[in-house]
Design an enzyme around this catalytic site. Structure first.
Site, PDB file in Angstrom:
ATOM      1  CG  ASP A  11      -1.954  -1.065   1.207  1.00 22.92           C
ATOM      2  OD1 ASP A  11      -2.293  -1.527   0.098  1.00 22.92           O
ATOM      3  OD2 ASP A  11      -2.434  -1.460   2.282  1.00 22.92           O
ATOM      4  CG  ASP A 135     -12.199  -1.663  -1.278  1.00 26.37           C
ATOM      5  OD1 ASP A 135     -11.398  -2.597  -1.474  1.00 26.37           O
ATOM      6  OD2 ASP A 135     -11.923  -0.470  -1.498  1.00 26.37           O
TER       7      ASP A 135
END
Length: 257
Positions: A11, A135
């Site tokens: 990330d 998500d």
């Protein structure tokens, strides 16, 4: 039987690999700096990672494009497949990422706002290049809802329904991120992972919740995922990729060692 894959996830926020608990914390100072993305990618490549995923975690919310420089430098040193996501909104963005050295692109918010991006991307570059990242958050006892913009914005869409539609549009792979489990190291969401895996005919990459070796085995076996995405357990030296793959192989899962 196809081998299961172990995929470290980087990330990236402001050019550095970060790690935090839960989605959407980048602006709150809730992220821990882990290191340089290229250096980490090289480390995991040497450990035998099957693939690598880069997410520019604030690109879609802040309107920035993904970091091309990181992908170019990583591709020059690593030979595993690279997937990049974050801020990819157009066919030109996809083309640029692939030309920069990525093997796949991951689209999330833009796939929902412009579903034709999935179809046109698959038509031009091949469905194997188009990954749809979902998500998902549990919002009712038996419902998982799709969120966008780093888990900040609900869409009202059912996660299984959206995964099924995304594959019908041309997605060659689904990355399923559990918002509830992300960063907690308490285990993957086995229920929604299995439901989506059984609903679609493309590989499912499970993301969010890896804390113990058993968690990875559970989501690959009980959750029927085809691959596992993990971050914290690798970044902070709890396990190497090679140790994870050996453990999974010892549990009877087909692995590339």
């Amino acid at each position: 039987m196809l081998t299961k894959r172990v995929i470290p996830c980087l990330d990236v926020h402001d050019g550095k690999v970060t790690r935090g608990i839960q989605f959407g914390r980048a602006e709150e100072g809730g992220l821990r700096i882990v290191g340089d993305p290229v250096e980490l990618a090289i480390r995991y490549n040497e450990q035998g990672a099957d693939e690598m995923v880069f997410f520019d975690i604030t690109a879609s919310s802040q309107g920035r494009n993904t970091m091309i420089d990181v992908i170019e430098r990583t591709a020059a040193h690593c030979f595993m497949p690279l997937t990049v996501g974050g801020g990819i909104r157009t066919i030109d963005d996809i083309s640029l990422m692939l030309k920069s050295g990525a093997d796949k692109v991951s689209i999330n918010s833009s796939a929902l706002s412009t579903p034709n991006l999935i179809t046109s991307g698959a038509s031009r570059f091949g469905s194997q290049c188009i990954v749809v990242s979902i998500d998902a958050k549990k919002t009712a006892p038996d419902r998982w809802e799709v969120f966008v913009q780093g888990g900040r914005k609900p869409t009202g869409l059912d996660a299984v329904d959206w995964a099924t539609k995304a594959v019908a549009l041309g997605a060659g792979e689904i990355v399923l991120n559990s918002i509830d489990a992300d960063g907690t190291k308490a285990g993957y969401d086995l229920v929604i992972t299995r439901r989506i895996s059984e609903a679609v005919g493309v590989p499912i990459v499970a993301s969010g919740g890896a804390g113990k070796l058993e968690h990875l085995h559970e989501v690959l076996s009980t959750g029927r995922a085809d691959a596992v995405l993990a971050a914290s357990i690798f970044h902070f030296g709890e396990y190497t990729v090679a140790e994870v793959k050996r453990f999974l192989a010892d549990q009877g899962l087909p692995m590339r060692l």
